[in-house]
Structures are given as C-alpha cells and as structure tokens.
Design an enzyme around this catalytic site. Sequence first.
Site, short mmCIF file in Angstrom:
data_model
loop_
_atom_site.label_atom_id
_atom_site.label_comp_id
_atom_site.label_asym_id
_atom_site.label_seq_id
_atom_site.Cartn_x
_atom_site.Cartn_y
_atom_site.Cartn_z
N ALA A 283 4.57 4.15 2.90
CA ALA A 283 3.94 2.76 2.33
C ALA A 283 4.18 1.57 3.32
CB ALA A 283 4.81 2.64 0.92
N LYS A 284 3.51 0.66 2.96
CA LYS A 284 3.81 -0.63 3.81
C LYS A 284 3.34 -1.82 2.93
CE LYS A 284 5.08 -1.65 8.05
NZ LYS A 284 6.06 -0.50 8.85
N GLY A 285 4.06 -2.76 3.32
CA GLY A 285 3.78 -4.04 2.46
C GLY A 285 4.14 -5.18 3.31
N VAL B 4 0.87 -1.22 0.01
CA VAL B 4 0.03 -0.08 0.03
C VAL B 4 0.77 1.34 0.23
CG1 VAL B 4 -1.63 1.41 1.16
CG2 VAL B 4 -1.97 -1.07 1.25
#
Length: 449
Positions: A130-132, A85
């Site tokens: 962001a993060k994943g 995201v």
Amino acid sequence: MQSPNAVRHELDSSRSVVALEGRADSERRTEVELTADHNFTLAAGRLGLSADQQLLLRTPFREVKVAVPVQMDDGTLRVFAGYRVQHSGARGPAKGGIRFHTDVSIGEMHALAEIMTWKTALVDVPFGGAKGGIACDPSKLSLAEQERLTRRYVSRIHRFIGPFRDIPAPDVNTNEQVMAWILDEYSSRHGYSPACVTSKPVELGGIRGRSTATGTGIGMVLAEHLKARGRSIRGARVAIQGFGNVGANAAAFIEQHGGEIIAVADVNGGILSSGSRPLRVPDLIEHVRLTGSVVGFPGAMSIDNDELLALPCDVLIPAALENALTESSAGEVRASVIVEGANLPTTAGADRILRSRGIDVIPDLLANAGGVVASYFEWTQNLQQTQWPRQKVNRKLQSYLVRAYRSVRKIAEARDMSFREAAWLIAIERVARAESLRGALSTVKERNR
Ligand code: NAD
C-alpha cells in the site's frame, strides 16, 4: 498478449480524479508508473504470465482519494488531497508508508503501492502493498497544522486501515510523531490498536531499531553484495543522494563498518569531502539538525546533485526520491555499484543504460526492505504485547535481508538476469502463487495441465 500500456489504460479508466490542492494528477502520473511497468514486464515475460494474470496482479485492490479540510493557524480553510492505495492483500494486510509532498498524486501512489507488494513478497513477510500520502508542502505548515492534517486524513480513511487490513508507516516528510497521531486517531475510534501503524515512538509500542532499519538494511545488503564480489565495505568510497531518514542512517552504518562517505546531497544542494578525509557522519547529522541541510558543512566543498551522481566512487546510493537516475544522468555514473535507497529511483531508460555498462544495481525491492522487515517485527511485537531488545531486531533484520539477497543473487546468476529482474521474478511468483491458492488466479502450470 496484452501490452503493458493496455493494462495501464484499463487501470486509468477506473480512476476518478478531482483536483484539490496541488497540481492536477494528470500532469504528474508519468515516469514512476512507466518504471514500474518496465520492471514488471521484464519479470512477467520471464515467468510467462498471461495478459489476464498480469492484469490481476497489477490492478490495485483499492484506491481511495479523500478531501482533507484543515483549518490553518490564521483561521483560513484549505482542502488538501489525501490518498491511500492498497495494491494487494493476497499475502497479508496491505503495508506501506504515508508521505507528505507536493508531488503526491494517485499515479505516484499507485506505483509506490505496487512496489510494496513486491517488496514484502521478496523479503517474505506476510503483508501486501500500500502507499498513501497528502499533497502538501509540510515545510510551509506549522506543527499544529500538520497534526490537524494527519488527524483529519485518518478520520477520512480509518475504515480502510487497521492491524489486519492496512498498516501505514512513515515515508518522505513523515516521522514517528505523525505515526503517533495516526495511532491516537485510529485508536479513539477502534479501541487501543498499537498494531494499526508501525515506526511509532518506542513509548507507544514502537520497536527499537525501526527508525534506523531502512538505512541500516541498505548497509547490510551492500556489505553482503561487496563480500559476494570479493570486496569489502571497509574502505569503499560512497556517495549518497538524500540525507533524511534513509540516507543518513545508511551513511552511519557504512561509516561504522569502515566505509568512507565522500559526498552527500539533499534538496538544497550537495557537499564533497575535501582532501583525502571522508565526511564525518555524526558531525554532519548534527549540522543538518542545526541548519536543516547538508549545505555549508564546515570543510566540505559545494557540489550540485548532478555532480554527485557523476562522482568517481565505488558506491552510489540514491536515497531521495523517484526518477533520480534518468537516461541523461545514467551515462555519467562512475560508481561500480548502485544501491537503490529510494523507491523507483532509476527510470526504465536509465536501467537499460546501467545494465549495458555493467554497473551492479541492487534494486529498491531488496535494498530498502529493512524498514518493512522491522515494521513486521514491530507488528508481531504489538500483537503479542511484547518488547524486543534492539540486538534481536538487528540480528533478525540481517538474517531476513541476507536470505533475500542470496535468493536474488542465486536466480540472477543461474538465469543470467539482472538483480532487478531476479527480485521482481521471485516476488511476482510468490504473489501469483498466493492469488492462485486463494482462487483468484490459475498459475501458468495449472492452465497448461
Ligand atoms: P526523508 O524525508 O527523511 O528524506 C528525504 C531526503 O531527500 C532529504 O534529505 C531531502 O532533502 C532529500 N531530497 C528531496 N528531494 C531531493 C532532490 N530533488 N534532490 C536531492 N535530495 C532530495 O525521506 P526518507 O524516509 O529518507 O525516504 C527517502 C526515500 O526512501 C523515499 O524514496 C522513500 O520512499 C524511500 N524509503 C523510505 C523508507 C523509510 O523507512 N523511511 C523505507 C523504504 C523506502
């Protein structure tokens, strides 16, 4: 004005969720998003942002969900759910970690990506958020399976990441080795690109001091806060929940600066120093290396996680996962200062209770920003093809964090608000300003002109 719930509802309707490995997303996207709502709404209210402005600032720029098929060592095939995201790129390329955990879901990624946007803005590094992650239990995967999982995930998202688009880093259950695989997989498609990922091994362009920077930064912010309160880290009695990268490095810094680590806990349980002697951090790190847990550390007493949160001590550092402090545990806390090592460890209800009890909470945006600041140094080092010495990294890390701490304290004191509100207010205002300059958003002042 549109309620935060209405904003959430609009975001929800744009998601298409397919249940792959792990539990259904709908079961899990609860508390962390509510916590982010709570924190955002407090500050947005103070800033007088309109519903439109709030919607634009909170809606993620891009949400990617990919199927990650992996051949297991026994020849079977499993399909994992992978996410990335990108919440905002208004102030620079998106930036944020990648975690491997069974609880990874789109809702969790969304909240954590948003936190990164505010964190990079607060410490004033030119990134967005962001993060994943991949929904999996890495403890049940061999190293070879983890490598195939990482590479296949990168093969599915490589078009959306890159040095000027989105730069991953480690998070829960990922490390330098995982970053090295990401670098290799990305570079095999786009040419040698060390700046596509941070917290790499030093041999591949990583910066000295990055792997310890988040924990070190927690210690630096704590030291500055205690100094501002007329106290000192020397002799401070500290309890830490989570003894991974963040918790262990924070413990090491605090011990080196005269603080006393009296208790720690991990996913398997906790330990409390017996007698007046604090835990010896290097020995504890070695014990964890050998046994995989803090449990069973010679000479320490066993406690559970709830007991750790309620210990009489000066400083409590939740450095494990989200939602560690809830409405039921916040009333039990006996520390006078909480430093949020983890992201979103304090639920909205717990935050209200801690505030009413006058406990200082140094929020995640500020407390654990050392990692992303060092990642910024690493990224600039890679773009310039240089190599910084560790002393320079630590010196500059301290100056970024102390500057951010002082700006938060100044606003908090001047406007009689909590450190959390002040941190979010500064961060949101900076991102709103960037969006305004880029033309996506008119600021309140401009609208009233
Ligand atoms: P890690 O995987 O290295 O360590 C996590 C630790 O938490 C482990 O000791 C684990 O046993 C413990 N833990 C997990 N579940 C627990 C539970 N239910 N109760 C008690 N302990 C539990 O992860 P990390 O990199 O240290 O990250 C910890 C937190 O800090 C996460 O919230 C992460 O998002 C945040 N964070 C990490 C970084 C970084 O640079 N690694 C930067 C900023 C924020």
